[in-house]
Design a protein around this motif. Sequence first.
Motif, PDB file in Angstrom:
ATOM      1  N   VAL A 234      41.593  29.245  38.606  1.00  0.00           N
ATOM      2  CA  VAL A 234      40.243  29.035  39.139  1.00  0.00           C
ATOM      3  C   VAL A 234      39.913  30.100  40.189  1.00  0.00           C
ATOM      4  N   TYR A 235      40.883  30.392  41.054  1.00  0.00           N
ATOM      5  CA  TYR A 235      40.630  31.379  42.106  1.00  0.00           C
ATOM      6  C   TYR A 235      40.411  32.767  41.516  1.00  0.00           C
ATOM      7  N   ALA A 236      41.177  33.118  40.504  1.00  0.00           N
ATOM      8  CA  ALA A 236      40.990  34.426  39.860  1.00  0.00           C
ATOM      9  C   ALA A 236      39.583  34.541  39.279  1.00  0.00           C
ATOM     10  N   GLY A 237      39.093  33.452  38.694  1.00  0.00           N
ATOM     11  CA  GLY A 237      37.729  33.458  38.176  1.00  0.00           C
ATOM     12  C   GLY A 237      36.702  33.639  39.283  1.00  0.00           C
ATOM     13  N   ASN A 238      36.913  32.962  40.425  1.00  0.00           N
ATOM     14  CA  ASN A 238      35.991  33.091  41.562  1.00  0.00           C
ATOM     15  C   ASN A 238      35.987  34.508  42.127  1.00  0.00           C
ATOM     16  N   VAL A 239      37.168  35.085  42.273  1.00  0.00           N
ATOM     17  CA  VAL A 239      37.266  36.445  42.801  1.00  0.00           C
ATOM     18  C   VAL A 239      36.601  37.436  41.846  1.00  0.00           C
ATOM     19  N   GLY A 240      36.772  37.215  40.547  1.00  0.00           N
ATOM     20  CA  GLY A 240      36.144  38.100  39.572  1.00  0.00           C
ATOM     21  C   GLY A 240      34.628  38.089  39.688  1.00  0.00           C
ATOM     22  N   LYS A 241      34.055  36.896  39.880  1.00  0.00           N
ATOM     23  CA  LYS A 241      32.591  36.792  40.035  1.00  0.00           C
ATOM     24  C   LYS A 241      32.128  37.496  41.311  1.00  0.00           C
ATOM     25  N   ALA A 242      32.844  37.260  42.410  1.00  0.00           N
ATOM     26  CA  ALA A 242      32.468  37.880  43.681  1.00  0.00           C
ATOM     27  C   ALA A 242      32.622  39.400  43.621  1.00  0.00           C
ATOM     28  N   ALA A 243      33.687  39.870  42.973  1.00  0.00           N
ATOM     29  CA  ALA A 243      33.921  41.315  42.866  1.00  0.00           C
ATOM     30  C   ALA A 243      32.829  41.982  42.044  1.00  0.00           C
ATOM     31  N   ARG A 244      32.371  41.315  41.005  1.00  0.00           N
ATOM     32  CA  ARG A 244      31.295  41.877  40.190  1.00  0.00           C
ATOM     33  C   ARG A 244      30.030  42.062  41.034  1.00  0.00           C
ATOM     34  N   LEU A 245      29.701  41.062  41.846  1.00  0.00           N
ATOM     35  CA  LEU A 245      28.525  41.176  42.718  1.00  0.00           C
ATOM     36  C   LEU A 245      28.691  42.324  43.713  1.00  0.00           C
ATOM     37  N   TRP A 246      29.915  42.483  44.232  1.00  0.00           N
ATOM     38  CA  TRP A 246      30.174  43.558  45.184  1.00  0.00           C
ATOM     39  C   TRP A 246      29.951  44.919  44.536  1.00  0.00           C
ATOM     40  N   ASN A 366      49.313  30.672  30.852  1.00  0.00           N
ATOM     41  CA  ASN A 366      48.681  31.615  29.929  1.00  0.00           C
ATOM     42  C   ASN A 366      47.189  31.744  30.199  1.00  0.00           C
ATOM     43  N   PHE A 367      46.578  30.628  30.605  1.00  0.00           N
ATOM     44  CA  PHE A 367      45.166  30.655  30.952  1.00  0.00           C
ATOM     45  C   PHE A 367      44.937  31.595  32.138  1.00  0.00           C
ATOM     46  N   PHE A 368      45.805  31.496  33.146  1.00  0.00           N
ATOM     47  CA  PHE A 368      45.674  32.358  34.324  1.00  0.00           C
ATOM     48  C   PHE A 368      45.812  33.831  33.948  1.00  0.00           C
ATOM     49  N   ILE A 369      46.791  34.161  33.115  1.00  0.00           N
ATOM     50  CA  ILE A 369      46.989  35.565  32.717  1.00  0.00           C
ATOM     51  C   ILE A 369      45.754  36.098  32.011  1.00  0.00           C
ATOM     52  N   SER A 370      45.141  35.262  31.155  1.00  0.00           N
ATOM     53  CA  SER A 370      43.932  35.680  30.454  1.00  0.00           C
ATOM     54  C   SER A 370      42.786  35.930  31.424  1.00  0.00           C
ATOM     55  N   VAL A 371      42.626  35.033  32.401  1.00  0.00           N
ATOM     56  CA  VAL A 371      41.556  35.197  33.393  1.00  0.00           C
ATOM     57  C   VAL A 371      41.779  36.470  34.211  1.00  0.00           C
ATOM     58  N   LEU A 372      43.026  36.724  34.592  1.00  0.00           N
ATOM     59  CA  LEU A 372      43.346  37.904  35.389  1.00  0.00           C
ATOM     60  C   LEU A 372      43.039  39.190  34.612  1.00  0.00           C
TER      61      LEU A 372
END
Length: 451
Positions: A234-246, A366-372
């Motif tokens: 979940v955190y990796a998904g949140n960071v990905g969204k925030a990084a995209r905005l940045w 495996n879900f986490f690795i895919s999100v990362l």
Amino acid sequence: MAKSLKYIAAEGTFWISSSTIIIKIIGLFSVFFVLHALAVEQYGMLELALSIPMLLSIFLLPGLDTLVIADMGAFLGRGEEREARATLFSFMRLQYLLAVAAWALGFFGASFFTEIYPISIQYVHAASFLFLLGPLRTTYAVLFRAQLKFFLLSFISFLEELFKFTIVAFLFFTGDLGVLDVITAIAAAQFVTIVVLAIPFVRSWNQLERGGEPQPHPWLSLLHERGIWSILSVYAGNVGKAARLWVIQRILGAEAVGLYAVATGLMGHTMALAPLSTVVAPILPQFVHDLRRFATIFSKAIKYQLIAYATIGVIGAVVFPPILVQLFPDYAPAMPLFQIMLVGLLPIAVLSVVTPAFSALKLQKNFFISVLIKDVVSIVAVWTLITLFGIWGVAYEYVLSQTFYVYERLRRLRGFVPQLQGMSSRIFSFDEDDRLILRKVGEFVGKIIRI
């Protein structure tokens, strides 16, 4: 008379799904006032401010609540109310300690975030207070869900959206609705909801008293292996969204962030029109011990989700843009982005079925690795495509990232479910599994119509 599991599942699906539709409708009215009051650049600043809690969300242990619910449900099923209460008490205490730390970082470290984002320090201060409300809200939701009180569970989000709309509408008509006001309205809506539902929460808590006073579990016992991977996913998904905005803000500015946020917001409302994953999620876990049947139902669900998303995509591309351009002319540049992003509905249709499949098979790592992997690909792609195509690059990246994500997730899923080979042949056939899914969809639609 005790409710059957079938009745409980149907009741839960009804309340959660129907409330989601109502919340989306209320949310559209809130967005109407916000977009009318804020300029495009201001809306971009609002999104940047709200992305800061996402960056610090690791402190709230995102994703752990699902596993706490599962553990509490197991204890309650065995009549061990004391253990269920101890688990919830430990979770609540741990969340509050970490939430205070997150609030302190956001509030006292606000100047650091204003260096990253060109926003007022007041916005960061206001957004940081969301951390202090989050743990209690999460505790409410965990208890209601563990006790299968789906009406109260659905009421949390409904009341939040209703109170937010009320505050936003009031400020809009008094001529005083700005970025800071919207953030304050979100926090105030959460606070009022917590107060309104305090009595039902206390009553539900008291139902766990039969076991005596709880002895909190050691905090680390909550963070077992599946818990760690769920939190990181979940955190990796949140960071990905925030990084995209940045990245978008860094290259194109806050106004581009506002246009991107409007386009993705429209995508969210469009996808809510076809919530088949809500119907499929309870079905797949029933067949994890029969992977051949699991693979068949998985394939059929993808077929109907593709049909549904393709249909609403065509409707959205034709109907939404002219209406929204008339209502919000300042946001007209977001409409072409939205139309390009609609192509991404096809891979998203597959993802909406793949995600419940990962959950059913308990493949958290495996879900986490895919999100990362998706995060890394998305950040590189959005930077490259914006450099090449300007603001159009954000729409191209959206479609490409979703497509890559589907490929990556299906590749991993096939490694655990070899029966998914030859999936296309199942998609184009019609059999008893098609009838099962269509029957469940019919039951779901019937319940929504009877609201």
